[in-house]
Write a protein that holds these residues in place. Structure first.
Motif, short mmCIF file in Angstrom:
data_model
loop_
_atom_site.label_atom_id
_atom_site.label_comp_id
_atom_site.label_asym_id
_atom_site.label_seq_id
_atom_site.Cartn_x
_atom_site.Cartn_y
_atom_site.Cartn_z
N LEU A 183 18.10 18.68 29.42
CA LEU A 183 18.96 17.88 28.53
C LEU A 183 20.37 17.78 29.08
O LEU A 183 20.95 16.68 29.15
CB LEU A 183 18.97 18.51 27.14
N VAL A 184 20.95 18.90 29.48
CA VAL A 184 22.32 18.89 30.00
C VAL A 184 22.45 17.99 31.21
O VAL A 184 23.44 17.27 31.38
CB VAL A 184 22.77 20.33 30.32
N SER A 185 21.42 17.96 32.04
CA SER A 185 21.47 17.13 33.25
C SER A 185 21.47 15.64 32.91
O SER A 185 21.85 14.82 33.75
CB SER A 185 20.28 17.45 34.16
N ARG A 186 21.05 15.31 31.70
CA ARG A 186 20.97 13.90 31.31
C ARG A 186 22.07 13.47 30.35
O ARG A 186 22.08 12.32 29.89
CB ARG A 186 19.60 13.62 30.67
N LEU A 187 22.99 14.35 30.01
CA LEU A 187 24.08 13.96 29.12
C LEU A 187 25.00 12.98 29.85
O LEU A 187 25.46 13.27 30.95
CB LEU A 187 24.87 15.19 28.67
N PRO A 188 25.29 11.83 29.26
CA PRO A 188 26.14 10.84 29.94
C PRO A 188 27.54 11.39 30.22
O PRO A 188 28.15 12.03 29.36
CB PRO A 188 26.21 9.69 28.92
N ALA A 189 28.04 11.14 31.41
CA ALA A 189 29.34 11.67 31.82
C ALA A 189 30.47 11.20 30.92
O ALA A 189 31.45 11.91 30.70
CB ALA A 189 29.62 11.27 33.28
N GLU A 208 19.19 29.20 18.96
CA GLU A 208 20.45 28.55 19.35
C GLU A 208 20.19 27.40 20.31
O GLU A 208 20.76 26.31 20.16
CB GLU A 208 21.38 29.57 20.03
N LEU A 209 19.34 27.63 21.30
CA LEU A 209 19.03 26.57 22.27
C LEU A 209 18.39 25.37 21.59
O LEU A 209 18.72 24.21 21.90
CB LEU A 209 18.09 27.12 23.35
N VAL A 210 17.47 25.62 20.67
CA VAL A 210 16.77 24.53 19.98
C VAL A 210 17.71 23.79 19.04
O VAL A 210 17.80 22.55 19.09
CB VAL A 210 15.55 25.07 19.22
N ALA A 211 18.41 24.52 18.19
CA ALA A 211 19.26 23.89 17.18
C ALA A 211 20.40 23.12 17.82
O ALA A 211 20.65 21.94 17.51
CB ALA A 211 19.79 24.93 16.21
N HIS A 212 21.12 23.76 18.75
CA HIS A 212 22.27 23.09 19.35
C HIS A 212 21.85 22.11 20.44
O HIS A 212 22.58 21.14 20.70
CB HIS A 212 23.25 24.11 19.89
N GLY A 213 20.71 22.33 21.05
CA GLY A 213 20.18 21.31 21.95
C GLY A 213 19.91 20.02 21.18
O GLY A 213 20.23 18.92 21.65
N THR A 214 19.36 20.16 20.00
CA THR A 214 19.12 19.00 19.14
C THR A 214 20.43 18.34 18.75
O THR A 214 20.54 17.11 18.73
CB THR A 214 18.33 19.42 17.89
N ASP A 215 21.45 19.16 18.44
CA ASP A 215 22.77 18.61 18.11
C ASP A 215 23.34 17.80 19.29
O ASP A 215 23.89 16.71 19.10
CB ASP A 215 23.75 19.74 17.77
N LEU A 216 23.22 18.37 20.49
CA LEU A 216 23.73 17.67 21.68
C LEU A 216 23.01 16.35 21.89
O LEU A 216 23.64 15.32 22.18
CB LEU A 216 23.55 18.56 22.92
N ALA A 217 21.70 16.38 21.78
CA ALA A 217 20.91 15.18 22.00
C ALA A 217 21.25 14.10 20.97
O ALA A 217 21.36 12.91 21.31
CB ALA A 217 19.42 15.51 21.93
N THR A 218 21.45 14.51 19.73
CA THR A 218 21.80 13.56 18.67
C THR A 218 23.17 12.94 18.95
O THR A 218 23.35 11.73 18.84
CB THR A 218 21.80 14.26 17.31
N ALA A 219 24.14 13.79 19.31
CA ALA A 219 25.49 13.30 19.55
C ALA A 219 25.55 12.36 20.75
O ALA A 219 26.29 11.37 20.75
CB ALA A 219 26.44 14.47 19.75
N GLU A 259 22.94 10.73 21.97
CA GLU A 259 21.91 9.69 21.84
C GLU A 259 20.96 9.67 23.03
O GLU A 259 20.69 8.63 23.62
CB GLU A 259 22.57 8.32 21.64
N VAL A 260 20.48 10.86 23.37
CA VAL A 260 19.47 10.99 24.42
C VAL A 260 18.31 11.81 23.87
O VAL A 260 18.49 12.62 22.95
CB VAL A 260 20.04 11.66 25.70
N PRO A 261 17.10 11.63 24.38
CA PRO A 261 15.96 12.39 23.87
C PRO A 261 16.02 13.86 24.29
O PRO A 261 16.61 14.20 25.31
CB PRO A 261 14.75 11.69 24.49
N PHE A 262 15.42 14.71 23.49
CA PHE A 262 15.34 16.14 23.78
C PHE A 262 13.91 16.59 23.47
O PHE A 262 13.54 16.78 22.33
CB PHE A 262 16.34 16.91 22.92
N ASP A 263 13.13 16.72 24.51
CA ASP A 263 11.72 17.06 24.33
C ASP A 263 11.52 18.57 24.48
O ASP A 263 11.89 19.16 25.49
CB ASP A 263 10.87 16.33 25.38
#
Length: 203
Positions: A17-23, A143-154, A156-160
């Motif tokens: 997920l972190v690797s795909r977060l838009p710069a 923590e990884l699941v909950a905040h990973g989901t928060d990051l993906a939502t913010a 707007e990228v998928p988090f599988d």
């Protein structure tokens, strides 16, 4: 569920997920008052970077017997603890720099190596008290699941996430609800017999 396997799987999914977060989104909104970078910093600090030192500091007395007890305790944390968490989120977010994915991958390697050397019943010191490794580590997966989901939502990228990781997180959330007295409310919502109040949270 194997708590070691679910932690590793959640960490790998988080790294992807972190690797795909838009710069161009890193300084934008993340969660509450945190930017996306600060949210990532908090997650990295709490779920990855602290794992090796905590696992290395064994010898405490068990005061919390289950993962849900950790989160039930966390709900009563004083305001100064939240302020310290925000400061740490900013510092760690800055430390991630321009190659956050590489730093996350490095921390995952350190965390999983430390986990491989730890025994299930080793007792470690956590901010909430002494816990067995097998009870504390699922709180880091959460923590990884909950905040990973928060990051993906913010962002707007998928988090599988693998189904077993989601199952562990959902199960823990339900157990926290029971521990804090909201079990009946959550059960009714999950079975279509009622709704949850606005902004409801078990943590």
């Amino acid at each position: 569920m194997d708590y070691r396997r679910t932690y590793r799987a959640a960490a790998v999914s988080f790294a992807d997920l972190v690797s795909r977060l838009p710069a161009d989104r890193w300084d934008g909104p993340g969660l509450g008052d945190w930017t996306l970078r600060e949210l990532a910093g908090h997650t990295v600090s709490s779920a990855l970077r602290q794992v090796p030192p905590v696992l290395a500091a064994t010898g405490a007395t068990v005061t919390l017997d289950a993962p849900q007890d950790y989160w039930a305790f966390a709900r009563s944390a004083p305001p100064e603890r939240h302020a310290a968490s925000s400061a740490d989120a900013r510092e760690t977010g800055a430390w991630l720099g321009d190659d956050a994915a590489a730093r996350v991958s490095e921390l995952i390697g350190l965390a999983t190596a430390a986990l491989a050397a730890a025994r299930d019943d080793d007792v470690v010191t956590t901010p909430a008290g002494g816990m067995r490794v097998r009870d504390w580590l699922p709180t880091r997966t959460f923590e990884l699941v909950a905040h990973g989901t928060d990051l993906a939502t913010a962002a707007e990228v998928p988090f599988d996430l693998p189904p077993e990781v989601v199952a562990e997180a959902v199960t823990l959330a339900a157990r926290v609800a029971v521990a804090v007295g909201d079990g009946g409310l959550v059960l009714r919502a999950l079975t279509g017999r009622g709704g949850l109040p606005e902004h409801f949270s078990v943590v």
